[in-house]
Write an enzyme that holds these catalytic residues in place. Structure first.
Site, PDB file in Angstrom:
ATOM      1  N   GLU A 220      45.416  22.970  49.469  1.00 23.31           N
ATOM      2  CA  GLU A 220      46.099  21.686  49.670  1.00 23.31           C
ATOM      3  C   GLU A 220      45.110  20.527  49.647  1.00 23.31           C
ATOM      4  O   GLU A 220      45.411  19.454  49.131  1.00 23.31           O
ATOM      5  CB  GLU A 220      46.755  21.661  51.053  1.00 23.31           C
ATOM      6  CG  GLU A 220      47.980  22.470  51.226  1.00 23.31           C
ATOM      7  CD  GLU A 220      48.599  22.181  52.566  1.00 23.31           C
ATOM      8  OE1 GLU A 220      49.594  21.453  52.593  1.00 23.31           O
ATOM      9  OE2 GLU A 220      48.089  22.689  53.584  1.00 23.31           O
TER      10      GLU A 220
ATOM     11  N   ARG B 161      50.313   6.224  65.480  1.00 25.91           N
ATOM     12  CA  ARG B 161      50.633   7.334  66.383  1.00 25.91           C
ATOM     13  C   ARG B 161      51.980   7.976  66.023  1.00 25.91           C
ATOM     14  O   ARG B 161      52.326   9.025  66.517  1.00 25.91           O
ATOM     15  CB  ARG B 161      50.656   6.855  67.844  1.00 25.91           C
ATOM     16  CG  ARG B 161      49.337   6.270  68.330  1.00 25.91           C
ATOM     17  CD  ARG B 161      49.489   5.607  69.675  1.00 25.91           C
ATOM     18  NE  ARG B 161      49.709   6.557  70.727  1.00 25.91           N
ATOM     19  CZ  ARG B 161      48.733   7.164  71.409  1.00 25.91           C
ATOM     20  NH1 ARG B 161      47.477   6.908  71.105  1.00 25.91           N
ATOM     21  NH2 ARG B 161      48.982   8.019  72.374  1.00 25.91           N
TER      22      ARG B 161
ATOM     23  N   LYS C  68      45.126  25.694  53.410  1.00 24.53           N
ATOM     24  CA  LYS C  68      44.462  24.430  53.743  1.00 24.53           C
ATOM     25  C   LYS C  68      43.505  24.016  52.652  1.00 24.53           C
ATOM     26  O   LYS C  68      43.439  22.851  52.246  1.00 24.53           O
ATOM     27  CB  LYS C  68      43.714  24.551  55.074  1.00 24.53           C
ATOM     28  CG  LYS C  68      44.609  24.416  56.262  1.00 24.53           C
ATOM     29  CD  LYS C  68      45.057  22.979  56.439  1.00 24.53           C
ATOM     30  CE  LYS C  68      46.441  22.737  56.919  1.00 24.53           C
ATOM     31  NZ  LYS C  68      47.520  23.485  56.366  1.00 24.53           N
TER      32      LYS C  68
ATOM     33  N   GLU D 288      46.455  31.048  55.991  1.00 25.24           N
ATOM     34  CA  GLU D 288      46.523  29.615  56.312  1.00 25.24           C
ATOM     35  C   GLU D 288      45.226  28.927  55.903  1.00 25.24           C
ATOM     36  O   GLU D 288      45.246  27.807  55.379  1.00 25.24           O
ATOM     37  CB  GLU D 288      46.794  29.427  57.808  1.00 25.24           C
ATOM     38  CG  GLU D 288      46.613  28.017  58.335  1.00 25.24           C
ATOM     39  CD  GLU D 288      47.491  26.944  57.658  1.00 25.24           C
ATOM     40  OE1 GLU D 288      48.432  27.321  56.924  1.00 25.24           O
ATOM     41  OE2 GLU D 288      47.214  25.753  57.847  1.00 25.24           O
TER      42      GLU D 288
ATOM     43  N   CYS E 261      53.657   8.492  72.037  1.00 24.15           N
ATOM     44  CA  CYS E 261      54.169   7.130  72.158  1.00 24.15           C
ATOM     45  C   CYS E 261      53.026   6.123  72.215  1.00 24.15           C
ATOM     46  O   CYS E 261      51.935   6.416  72.656  1.00 24.15           O
ATOM     47  CB  CYS E 261      54.989   7.010  73.438  1.00 24.15           C
ATOM     48  SG  CYS E 261      56.262   8.261  73.532  1.00 24.15           S
TER      49      CYS E 261
ATOM     50  N   ASN F 207      55.043   7.314  78.459  1.00 22.37           N
ATOM     51  CA  ASN F 207      54.564   8.230  77.420  1.00 22.37           C
ATOM     52  C   ASN F 207      54.347   9.568  78.112  1.00 22.37           C
ATOM     53  O   ASN F 207      53.649   9.625  79.120  1.00 22.37           O
ATOM     54  CB  ASN F 207      53.239   7.699  76.845  1.00 22.37           C
ATOM     55  CG  ASN F 207      52.631   8.686  75.852  1.00 22.37           C
ATOM     56  OD1 ASN F 207      53.291   9.626  75.424  1.00 22.37           O
ATOM     57  ND2 ASN F 207      51.372   8.474  75.499  1.00 22.37           N
ATOM     58  N   GLY F 208      54.967  10.641  77.623  1.00 20.87           N
ATOM     59  CA  GLY F 208      54.729  11.963  78.220  1.00 20.87           C
ATOM     60  C   GLY F 208      56.035  12.675  78.527  1.00 20.87           C
ATOM     61  O   GLY F 208      57.075  12.387  77.947  1.00 20.87           O
TER      62      GLY F 208
ATOM     63  N   TRP G 275      57.970   8.342  70.512  1.00 21.29           N
ATOM     64  CA  TRP G 275      58.095   9.573  69.710  1.00 21.29           C
ATOM     65  C   TRP G 275      58.974  10.484  70.558  1.00 21.29           C
ATOM     66  O   TRP G 275      58.554  10.951  71.626  1.00 21.29           O
ATOM     67  CB  TRP G 275      56.723  10.193  69.454  1.00 21.29           C
ATOM     68  CG  TRP G 275      56.814  11.549  68.809  1.00 21.29           C
ATOM     69  CD1 TRP G 275      56.684  12.754  69.422  1.00 21.29           C
ATOM     70  CD2 TRP G 275      57.106  11.856  67.441  1.00 21.29           C
ATOM     71  NE1 TRP G 275      56.858  13.766  68.536  1.00 21.29           N
ATOM     72  CE2 TRP G 275      57.119  13.246  67.304  1.00 21.29           C
ATOM     73  CE3 TRP G 275      57.340  11.073  66.320  1.00 21.29           C
ATOM     74  CZ2 TRP G 275      57.363  13.887  66.086  1.00 21.29           C
ATOM     75  CZ3 TRP G 275      57.585  11.708  65.104  1.00 21.29           C
ATOM     76  CH2 TRP G 275      57.604  13.093  64.997  1.00 21.29           C
TER      77      TRP G 275
ATOM     78  N   LYS H 235      55.077  15.327  52.915  1.00 21.61           N
ATOM     79  CA  LYS H 235      54.998  15.822  54.299  1.00 21.61           C
ATOM     80  C   LYS H 235      56.211  16.681  54.632  1.00 21.61           C
ATOM     81  O   LYS H 235      56.114  17.670  55.336  1.00 21.61           O
ATOM     82  CB  LYS H 235      54.917  14.644  55.284  1.00 21.61           C
ATOM     83  CG  LYS H 235      54.758  15.075  56.736  1.00 21.61           C
ATOM     84  CD  LYS H 235      53.531  15.932  56.942  1.00 21.61           C
ATOM     85  CE  LYS H 235      53.412  16.493  58.331  1.00 21.61           C
ATOM     86  NZ  LYS H 235      52.347  17.532  58.435  1.00 21.61           N
TER      87      LYS H 235
ATOM     88  N   HIS I 220      42.215  47.816  47.207  1.00 17.76           N
ATOM     89  CA  HIS I 220      43.370  48.136  46.343  1.00 17.76           C
ATOM     90  C   HIS I 220      43.509  47.117  45.218  1.00 17.76           C
ATOM     91  O   HIS I 220      44.593  46.912  44.697  1.00 17.76           O
ATOM     92  CB  HIS I 220      44.627  48.188  47.210  1.00 17.76           C
ATOM     93  CG  HIS I 220      44.528  49.201  48.298  1.00 17.76           C
ATOM     94  ND1 HIS I 220      44.672  50.551  48.091  1.00 17.76           N
ATOM     95  CD2 HIS I 220      44.207  49.061  49.614  1.00 17.76           C
ATOM     96  CE1 HIS I 220      44.493  51.203  49.216  1.00 17.76           C
ATOM     97  NE2 HIS I 220      44.217  50.329  50.165  1.00 17.76           N
TER      98      HIS I 220
HETATM   99  C1  AGP Z   1      51.396  22.648  55.529  1.00 18.20           C
HETATM  100  O1  AGP Z   1      50.030  22.254  55.485  1.00 18.20           O
HETATM  101  C2  AGP Z   1      52.163  22.174  54.323  1.00 18.20           C
HETATM  102  N1  AGP Z   1      52.198  20.759  54.314  1.00 18.20           N
HETATM  103  C3  AGP Z   1      53.487  22.856  54.127  1.00 18.20           C
HETATM  104  O2  AGP Z   1      53.207  24.196  53.843  1.00 18.20           O
HETATM  105  C4  AGP Z   1      54.479  22.823  55.321  1.00 18.20           C
HETATM  106  O3  AGP Z   1      53.984  23.643  56.355  1.00 18.20           O
HETATM  107  C5  AGP Z   1      55.812  23.380  54.830  1.00 18.20           C
HETATM  108  O4  AGP Z   1      56.284  22.532  53.823  1.00 18.20           O
HETATM  109  C6  AGP Z   1      56.848  23.494  55.943  1.00 18.20           C
HETATM  110  O5  AGP Z   1      57.115  22.212  56.480  1.00 18.20           O
HETATM  111  P1  AGP Z   1      57.960  22.142  57.847  1.00 18.20           P
HETATM  112  O6  AGP Z   1      57.127  22.813  58.892  1.00 18.20           O
HETATM  113  O7  AGP Z   1      58.172  20.682  58.106  1.00 18.20           O
HETATM  114  O8  AGP Z   1      59.249  22.889  57.611  1.00 18.20           O
END
Ligand code: AGP
Length: 617
Positions: free
Chosen positions: A493, A27, A490, A486, A2, A102-103, A75, A612, A509
């Site tokens: 992406e 934020r 990263k 992961e 928040c 906030n919290g 938030w 996002k 393998h």
């Molecule tokens: C993560 O870096 C990506 N932006 C993407 O893989 C994301 O994790 C995936 O689309 C799932 O999103 P969500 O957690 O909002 O369901």
């Protein structure tokens, strides 16, 4: 988290409050509101949605000229993002007191019961409103706002930054801070409060950081700081070293940089109020699942996408190890269309930061149609997934603005550990003492994450060093395997280069054919300290690839005396039990990818082609 603004002084308060909230928009929030005290006493306006909704509300219902006020962007944590749950909240039958928070107030339920027993009327579902009523009641009893305020904040458990104004004392803003941010802005004949300096940096660069368990009594011509038990504090002043333009990201170069740095708080907030100091987990939100199901669970299916799916992979290790329940982790879009076997004793756990990922929504709807119970692990209060699930464990990472997920992941992994421990406790699948010891180890993770965050420069330097890499491979074993996956995601992406994660044991393998002279390979090395450690096997894997020319960057535990001999670079992480190491090991990979992307001049917050939240199948 928040956004908070407080002001007292000669300026038009509404302009100061709305301007400050505007600069705190970075934020992330889902509702906003302000309270001022003017000729007609205390006035409040608040609206769900973005600030523009609040501005429109004020235009439709103008507020009096004022020289004292508080403002808030929320938030949502307790209670969906609605007008009624927006802050400020008014306290007491006279509604002369206004509060913003906030919290998370952990003990709000018992305090609310106390107030309800006295006939208090609540207008919202929030924990914050409880504090407003308590302070109003205390003020009626004491007639002194600082005393009433101190008496109440001493009863609150959890994390809170609280600001209060009262119509009967129109010259003072009261504030308190425990486990949440609060700064003071010092002006000439005016003073400010904010969740960070972005709230007032336009007007003053003279600031004071309020310490833990401290109370502020803010007037136009004076600022007094006391401890919760009333002792005066002489705070240290500092000068803000960035201007309002940087305030859009709270002084950080990008949202991603800020969110990587937020991870100690994200992990700590996700644990807050859910595990006691003995290591016993209490997840009231899951107790809604009937115990019979939990005791007779024959299978747990985790559905998620992308980074969230890797959090699921890590949760699988913990749940199988501690709760002895078979777990499968499935990509939501694959699970939905493969005619999976679901029985009434199947629990589906959906992990999603946004709670709006259509693939995951479709998977959970399908699972419910087939008779499964659905538990969500979600970072967004009131999201579709949360509303459609039988129970929800909210992560408390706060809003994640950068498209590539960082703090939401470490919070999801944390929630997975909590679930695994709870299921183990409920099914008594391990000795209670062993589960509690694991819980106590989990409580140590936020401090370890802080150490990793403080020592990220070597990872960033390597990101810059490998800025021209065309391909980077990632290897890991056991819980290190999802971390490798992961790390590769990263890098894909953020830097748009080929990156691939492998189980280290899979190398021989096939994938080892990819190794050629100079190929960068990042290897997540397990702790060597445990009896059944896989570290020696991973060291062998490193030798196999180095013999073929690979350049090895190891992510390894402090004190591992072997790994340096086999690596061009080592990025050290604090010691922890291996199963908890993903929360630590993933962070240097985030920083590596972010710096490599930045060195290429790319936008780390809004990478090409990505959204996002993927709200279409
Ligand atoms: C993560 O870096 C990506 N932006 C993407 O893989 C994301 O994790 C995936 O689309 C799932 O999103 P969500 O957690 O909002 O369901």
């Amino acid at each position: 988290m928040c956004g908070i603004v407080g002001y007292v002084g000669p300026k038009a308060t509404l302009d100061v409050l709305l301007g400050g909230l505007r600069r705190l928009e970075y934020r992330g929030y889902d509702s906003a509101g302000v309270s001022v005290i003017g000729a007609h006493g205390l006035e409040t306006r608040k609206k769900a949605g973005k600030l523009d909704n609040l501005v429109a509300e004020i235009a439709a219902h103008p507020m009096s000229e004022s020289h004292i006020g508080i403002g808030h962007t929320r938030w949502a944590t307790h209670g969906a993002p609605t007008d009624g749950n927006a802050h400020p909240h008014l306290g007491g039958p006279t509604q002369k007191l206004s509060l913003i928070h906030n919290g998370i107030i952990e003990n709000f339920a018992e305090l609310k019961a106390e107030l309800l027993a006295e006939g208090a009327k609540f207008a919202s579902e929030t924990d914050s409103e409880v504090a407003a009523h308590l302070i109003a009641r205390e003020y009626e009893a004491t007639g002194d706002l600082p005393t009433a305020f101190a008496n109440v904040v001493n009863r609150l458990h959890g994390a809170f930054t609280i600001l209060v104004i009262h119509e009967d004392q129109p010259d003072v803003v009261m504030a308190a801070r425990r486990n949440a941010p609060l700064v003071i802005g010092l002006g000439e004949g005016e003073n400010f409060l904010g969740s960070d300096v972005a709230a007032f940096v336009e007007f003053t660069k003279r600031a004071i950081s309020v310490g833990q368990d401290q109370i502020v009594i803010l007037r136009a011509d004076s600022v007094e700081v006391r401890t919760f038990d009333g002792h005066p504090v002489t705070p240290e002043e500092f000068t803000v070293d960035w201007d309002a333009s940087a305030a859009s990201k709270g002084g950080w170069s990008s949202f991603m940089a800020k969110e990587i740095a937020d991870q100690p708080q994200a992990v700590a907030d996700t644990l807050m109020g859910r595990i006691d100091s003995d290591g016993l987990v209490r997840l009231t939100e899951v107790e809604g699942l009937d115990l019979g199901l939990v005791m007779n669970l024959d299978r747990l299916i985790i559905v998620a996408c992308g980074t969230a799916a890797y959090a699921g992979d890590i949760a699988k290790y913990a749940i199988e190890k501690w709760a002895r329940i078979p777990v499968s982790v499935e990509l939501s879009h694959e699970f939905r269309y493969r005619d999976p076997i679901i029985t009434p004793n199947t629990l589906v756990v959906a992990i999603s930061q946004s709670g709006e990922t259509m693939d995951t929504l479709m998977a959970t709807r399908y699972a419910k149609e087939k008779g499964a119970k659905v538990l969500a692990i979600c970072n967004t209060q009131g999201a579709t997934l949360a509303r459609e699930s039988d129970a929800v464990i909210y992560t408390h990472a706060g809003p994640e603005v950068a498209v590539a997920s960082t703090k939401a992941l470490t919070a999801q992994i944390t929630a997975g550990y909590l679930l695994a421990l709870l299921l183990g406790q409920m099914r008594q699948s391990l000795p209670a003492a062993e589960l509690m010891a694991l819980g106590q180890e989990l409580l140590k993770m936020p401090a370890r994450v802080t150490r990793v965050i403080e020592e990220l420069e070597p990872a960033k330097e390597l990101g810059r060093e490998f800025a021209n890499a065309k391909s980077v491979l990632f290897l890991g074993r056991n819980v290190g395997f999802p971390v490798a996956m992961e790390g590769a995601l990263k890098l894909k992406e953020l830097a748009y280069i080929h990156a691939e994660g492998f189980a280290a044991g899979e190398l021989k393998h096939g994938p080892i054919a990819l190794i050629e002279e100079g190929q960068p390979v990042i290897v997540i090395v397990p702790s060597p300290r445990e009896a059944d450690s896989l570290q020696p096997k991973v060291i062998s894997n490193i030798q196999e690839i180095r013999a073929r020319g690979a350049k090895v960057i190891a992510i390894a535990e402090e004190g591992d005396t072997q790994v340096e001999a086999y690596s061009e670079h080592v990025l050290w992480i604090p010691q922890s039990q291996s199963i908890f190491s993903p929360i630590l090991a993933v962070i240097p990979l985030q920083a590596f990818a972010m710096e490599l992307s930045t060195a290429k001049g790319l936008d780390v917050d809004q990478p090409r082609n990505l959204a996002k939240s993927v709200t279409v199948e």
